[in-house]
Design an enzyme around this catalytic site. Structure first.
Site, PDB file in Angstrom:
ATOM      1  N   ASP A 213      85.651  32.052 -13.715  1.00  0.00           N
ATOM      2  CA  ASP A 213      86.478  30.858 -13.878  1.00  0.00           C
ATOM      3  C   ASP A 213      85.625  29.634 -14.224  1.00  0.00           C
ATOM      4  O   ASP A 213      85.669  28.613 -13.544  1.00  0.00           O
ATOM      5  CB  ASP A 213      87.266  30.606 -12.586  1.00  0.00           C
ATOM      6  CG  ASP A 213      88.309  29.507 -12.754  1.00  0.00           C
ATOM      7  OD1 ASP A 213      88.778  29.302 -13.895  1.00  0.00           O
ATOM      8  OD2 ASP A 213      88.637  28.837 -11.755  1.00  0.00           O
TER       9      ASP A 213
ATOM     10  N   GLU B 293      81.822  37.314  -5.643  1.00  0.00           N
ATOM     11  CA  GLU B 293      83.152  37.914  -5.630  1.00  0.00           C
ATOM     12  C   GLU B 293      83.224  39.247  -6.370  1.00  0.00           C
ATOM     13  O   GLU B 293      84.129  39.470  -7.179  1.00  0.00           O
ATOM     14  CB  GLU B 293      84.200  36.936  -6.170  1.00  0.00           C
ATOM     15  CG  GLU B 293      84.351  35.691  -5.307  1.00  0.00           C
ATOM     16  CD  GLU B 293      85.496  34.804  -5.738  1.00  0.00           C
ATOM     17  OE1 GLU B 293      85.986  34.945  -6.874  1.00  0.00           O
ATOM     18  OE2 GLU B 293      85.920  33.955  -4.931  1.00  0.00           O
TER      19      GLU B 293
ATOM     20  N   TYR C 289      90.742  30.685   0.264  1.00  0.00           N
ATOM     21  CA  TYR C 289      91.657  29.684  -0.276  1.00  0.00           C
ATOM     22  C   TYR C 289      93.026  29.745   0.406  1.00  0.00           C
ATOM     23  O   TYR C 289      94.056  29.620  -0.249  1.00  0.00           O
ATOM     24  CB  TYR C 289      91.784  29.856  -1.789  1.00  0.00           C
ATOM     25  CG  TYR C 289      90.523  29.479  -2.520  1.00  0.00           C
ATOM     26  CD1 TYR C 289      90.217  28.148  -2.764  1.00  0.00           C
ATOM     27  CD2 TYR C 289      89.620  30.447  -2.926  1.00  0.00           C
ATOM     28  CE1 TYR C 289      89.051  27.787  -3.417  1.00  0.00           C
ATOM     29  CE2 TYR C 289      88.452  30.096  -3.579  1.00  0.00           C
ATOM     30  CZ  TYR C 289      88.166  28.768  -3.822  1.00  0.00           C
ATOM     31  OH  TYR C 289      87.002  28.411  -4.464  1.00  0.00           O
TER      32      TYR C 289
ATOM     33  N   GLU D 163      83.050  29.022  -0.468  1.00  0.00           N
ATOM     34  CA  GLU D 163      84.047  28.332  -1.296  1.00  0.00           C
ATOM     35  C   GLU D 163      85.282  28.069  -0.438  1.00  0.00           C
ATOM     36  O   GLU D 163      85.768  28.965   0.246  1.00  0.00           O
ATOM     37  CB  GLU D 163      84.448  29.152  -2.521  1.00  0.00           C
ATOM     38  CG  GLU D 163      83.369  29.312  -3.570  1.00  0.00           C
ATOM     39  CD  GLU D 163      83.875  30.004  -4.835  1.00  0.00           C
ATOM     40  OE1 GLU D 163      85.107  29.991  -5.067  1.00  0.00           O
ATOM     41  OE2 GLU D 163      83.039  30.556  -5.570  1.00  0.00           O
TER      42      GLU D 163
ATOM     43  N   LYS E  52      89.024  21.400  -8.784  1.00  0.00           N
ATOM     44  CA  LYS E  52      88.725  21.476  -7.348  1.00  0.00           C
ATOM     45  C   LYS E  52      87.576  20.571  -6.933  1.00  0.00           C
ATOM     46  O   LYS E  52      87.201  20.551  -5.747  1.00  0.00           O
ATOM     47  CB  LYS E  52      88.416  22.914  -6.944  1.00  0.00           C
ATOM     48  CG  LYS E  52      89.609  23.865  -7.030  1.00  0.00           C
ATOM     49  CD  LYS E  52      89.291  25.214  -6.432  1.00  0.00           C
ATOM     50  CE  LYS E  52      90.471  26.144  -6.554  1.00  0.00           C
ATOM     51  NZ  LYS E  52      90.747  26.539  -7.944  1.00  0.00           N
TER      52      LYS E  52
END
Length: 595
Positions: free
Chosen positions: A160, A410, A465, A501, A565
């Protein structure tokens, strides 16, 4: 690989500036054989995508070409001459006049070629560098290329952040003697008040090795001889969080009393250890406060900019941060040099992001096939990943600021094939550097019940998240689920936990008295919820907000001009959350003693 520096025996010529630039074209199959047929000029260092007001260049998939004519300094006669590219995203090939001298795959680590036989001191030489931005299932990071009905090639990828390409870091010519210091490895320890410095020096050519350690005042505090050895530094000033204390390790290659070559390496005396659920620096528990970041700015893309780097560090200091992660690739070495000098702690990460078929552009989806398989992330992918681990550690092994290696972000961690893929990489990293802890950043589908990788690593790093991608806007549920999960990780593994994160997309200037996702107040309140949970779970020893600043991504309906973000905007203006972090972290800095 030693970074080029000027010393008594070495010089360098930094080739930053404007280079001729052209897209690869079938009509010019060997563009290195003559002057590039173009009027375009591209800045180096910079990504090329956003520099030109040209959609074709912005979206280009494949090779581009940079070219420049350089005069080799005439004082370099009789020296070894090396051409170094600090990074070419993601594949590079270099020609000196008509001859290929080096080729390299991997977009964030340096490569170089000895060009002594192809250049002559005082003469001009034509340097042509090809850069290819293609990503496949066999590259790190991975990607996929499709072809549209009209023949346009399109690059897809699962990470991303935008696939910026080009020569984003410096290109250099440098000269050394023909016999020279080729590599240095240092490892440090503490005995009482003394610092212990163990060194290994690799040389090419005849000569004996002598070493000396100087303090900041220039006084020699230790010395020795031989290509390897141990030095004791009495009453050493330790490197640590907020204390960028460095010594200069002088390495001399000598022939009798004659100096053949000199290299000087900044070293910091410090220890790193994981003990139970604590992360120790110099024997003291350390708590990570800081950010995941990106090398990202308008126009330059991922191009290195010294002014922007210094400003980013100043903003991190303003918030009270003491650390950051090089998400999701090795940063320019200048970042680590700066962190060394200023006592900033770094988690250093490979470019292995996107090894997960359940994620695409940061969004969770359905897994339709195994990620680790002969047709997806295969043995060839693993070989490229291993190269990335080797090159990261080879470049950054001597930086005291680097306290931990992260070998992936990830990845798919719940598949049976994940363990088979990662065990050799973990073993490789530990063989290359047994002194630093290892980690990887875990995404939410890998829980403390089903994750197949966590026991291989020293520190558990979680990207979470709740309240954003999961239970969007419901902060009470987010708080409950987050605490339940963190306590589960703590009970199951008893290891330190860093939340690498957490955060939410936020439009600067959007305000609300209600709980409204995308508002500045929502970002502030979400972070506050996470912080309350962190403070209740003893195993949590670190918090890295995602992200330091807004950054560019590929186009998409949830990514309007990039990922939002950041607690700072892309041009580094604070959102409300930045002030929340400053109040929390400055207080913690005073308590921890690293203010």
């Amino acid at each position: 690989m030693l970074k080029p520096i000027p010393t008594a025996t070495r010089e360098q010529l930094i080739l930053d500036g404007l280079w001729l630039f052209a897209l690869d074209h079938d009509d010019a199959p060997e563009p290195w054989r003559a002057r590039l047929d173009t009027t375009r000029e591209a800045p180096v260092p910079a990504s090329y995508n956003d520099v030109f007001a040209d959609q074709e260049i912005h979206d280009h998939v494949g090779w581009v070409w940079y070219q420049r004519v350089v005069r080799v300094p005439r004082g370099w006669d009789g020296q070894r001459i090396v051409l170094r590219v600090d990074a070419a995203t993601h594949e590079g090939v270099v020609y000196v006049d008509d001859a290929e001298v080096v080729r390299h795959v991997g977009g964030y680590t340096p490569f170089e070629a000895d060009v002594t036989a192809r250049v002559r001191a005082g003469d001009e030489v034509r340097i042509t560098i090809g850069v290819n931005n293609e990503l496949t299932n066999e590259t790190i990071p991975p990607g996929m290329i499709t072809v549209a009905d009209d023949g346009r090639r399109k690059q897809g990828y699962r990470h991303d952040f935008y696939n910026y390409a080009g020569l984003a870091r410096s290109v250099r010519l440098y000269a050394t003697p023909l016999a020279y210091v080729d590599d240095v490895t240092v490892r440090t320890d503490i005995e009482g008040a003394d610092g212990i410095l163990r060194y290994d020096v690799a040389t090419v050519g005849a000569g004996a090795v002598r070493v000396a350690v100087r303090d900041l005042d220039g006084a020699i505090v230790a010395s020795g001889s031989g290509a390897s050895g141990t030095l004791r530094i009495p009453d050493a000033r330790l490197w640590g969080p907020g204390a960028g204390n460095l010594y200069g390790l002088e390495i001399h290659l000598v022939d009798g009393d004659d100096l053949v070559d000199e290299y000087v390496l900044d070293v910091g005396i410090r220890t790193v250890e994981v003990r139970g659920a604590a992360f120790l620096i110099n024997g003291r528990p350390f708590s990570f406060r800081g950010f995941g970041k990106h090398e990202d700015s308008a126009i330059r893309g991922r191009g290195f900019d010294a002014a922007l780097m210094v400003h980013d560090f100043a903003l991190m200091e303003w918030t009270g941060a003491n650390s950051f992660r090089t998400s999701h690739y090795p940063y320019a070495e200048e970042f680590l040099d700066y962190a060394d000098r200023h006592g900033i702690v770094v988690i250093d990460e490979t470019a292995a992001v996107g090894l997960n078929l359940g994620l695409g552009g940061g969004v969770h989806g359905r897994v339709t096939e195994p990620a680790f398989s002969p047709t997806m992330f295969s043995d060839r992918t693993q070989t490229a990943h291993a190269q990335g681990v080797r090159e990261l550690i080879a470049r950054d092994k001597n930086h005291p600021s680097v306290v931990m290696w992260s070998i992936a972000n990830e990845p798919e961690s719940v598949e049976e094939g994940a363990r088979e893929y990662f065990v050799p990489l973990v073993e490789l990293a530990r063989e290359l550097d047994p002194t630093r802890p290892l980690t990887y950043a875990n995404e939410y589908r890998g829980t403390f019940h089903n994750d197949r990788l966590a026991d291989l690593f020293d520190v558990i790093c979680l990207n979470r998240y709740y309240g954003w991608y999961i239970d969007t806007g419901d902060l009470r549920t987010a708080e409950k689920k987050l605490e339940e999960e963190l306590r589960g990780w703590g009970r199951t593994f008893g290891k330190p936990i860093i939340i690498t994160e957490y955060g939410s997309d936020t439009m600067a200037g959007l305000h609300s008295v209600l709980t409204q996702p995308w508002s500045e107040e929502f970002q502030r309140d979400l972070l506050d919820v996470y912080h309350r949970v962190f403070d209740r779970v003893d195993e949590v020893i670190g918090e890295h907000v995602w992200n330091f600043a807004d950054f560019q991504t590929s186009a998409g309906i949830i990514r309007v001009d990039g990922n939002r973000k950041g607690v700072f905007t892309r041009d580094r203006r604070p959102k409300e959350a930045a002030h929340l972090l400053r109040a929390r972290w400055m207080d913690k800095a005073r308590v921890d003693g690293d203010a």
